[in-house]
Design a protein around this motif. Structure first.
Motif, PDB file in Angstrom:
ATOM      1  N   ASP A  27      42.530  48.034  32.435  1.00 28.60           N
ATOM      2  CA  ASP A  27      41.673  47.626  31.330  1.00 28.60           C
ATOM      3  C   ASP A  27      42.539  47.542  30.080  1.00 28.60           C
ATOM      4  N   SER A  55      38.538  43.932  31.104  1.00 29.41           N
ATOM      5  CA  SER A  55      38.387  45.012  32.078  1.00 29.41           C
ATOM      6  C   SER A  55      38.801  44.577  33.474  1.00 29.41           C
ATOM      7  N   ALA A  98      42.287  50.841  35.407  1.00 30.81           N
ATOM      8  CA  ALA A  98      40.939  50.269  35.374  1.00 30.81           C
ATOM      9  C   ALA A  98      39.876  51.336  35.626  1.00 30.81           C
TER      10      ALA A  98
END
Length: 229
Positions: free
Chosen positions: A147, A158, A183
């Motif tokens: 992200d 993201s 992430a």
């Protein structure tokens, strides 16, 4: 050097790279133009030369993680080559259908053993007043999905995995402290302080290098910023 020959077959890019070349598209000196930028994003590959219709367009070998800048070429079917610098060995050899007034980014990516190309069409529509446009491209071959967020602020992009690219996205023109996080977590893998996004400008930010560098290679995980306009 044999590994570079793997890209001789890279003529499979949808809507861009074709299997035949027709030099008859050069009508006259007033032909419509397109633009192409080549970006060296393969962290363990040597410097390269860029050729359009077999004419070298760079004065010095293009090294990681630099780019050629946009090259004005005649729209229509053109032959594009990226060669190992100073040689006739092509790492990309493809015939390209370049549309009038469009711009393209061609990234040489991945490690040398698996080198390939990622081709993006660049939307260079001018930002609204007070805005900049920015996109993110994940080109670190051994880094997980990430992200991209403003430090202590919102997530901008993201769950971006290797080879993925976002659209150009409007943001307020400002200087940002950004972070790249694993992430879905708060684990920061890369700090990007002081990223200045100016009013009216368009930027590509790409993750490059190794999360875990190979022996003898110093191209560690980082980010590179391209100003597209």
């Amino acid at each position: 050097m044999k590994k570079w020959l793997k890209l001789l077959s890279l003529v499979i890019f949808p809507a861009l790279f074709l299997t035949a070349c027709d030099d008859d598209d050069d009508n006259d000196g007033m032909s419509a133009q397109a633009r192409v930028m080549v970006i060296h994003a393969s962290p363990n590959s040597p410097a390269v030369d860029v050729l359009v219709d077999d004419k070298k367009v760079n004065s010095a070998g293009l090294t990681f993680p630099n780019n050629s800048g946009y090259l004005d070429v005649t729209a229509g079917q053109r032959n594009l080559k990226v060669n190992a610098a100073g040689t006739a060995t092509s790492v990309i050899n493809a015939n390209a259908n370049l549309e009038e007034n469009k711009s393209y980014s061609v990234f040489a990516i991945n490690i040398l053993a698996n080198i390939e190309a990622l081709v993006l069409t660049d939307n260079l529509t001018a930002p609204a007043s007070g805005k900049a446009h920015v996109r993110f491209v994940h080109l670190s071959p051994d880094a997980p999905a990430v992200d991209i967020a403003v430090k202590n602020g919102p997530v901008l992009f993201s769950n971006r995995g290797f080879k993925s690219a976002t659209d150009f996205t409007p943001v307020d023109a400002a200087t940002y402290n950004l972070v790249v996080r694993l992430a879905g977590t708060n684990t920061v893998v890369l700090d990007l302080p002081g990223v200045a996004l100016q009013n009216g400008k368009i930027y590509t930010v790409f993750a490059r290098g190794y999360a875990a560098p190979l022996a003898g290679n110093t191209n560690t995980l980082g980010a590179q910023v391209i100003v597209n306009n």
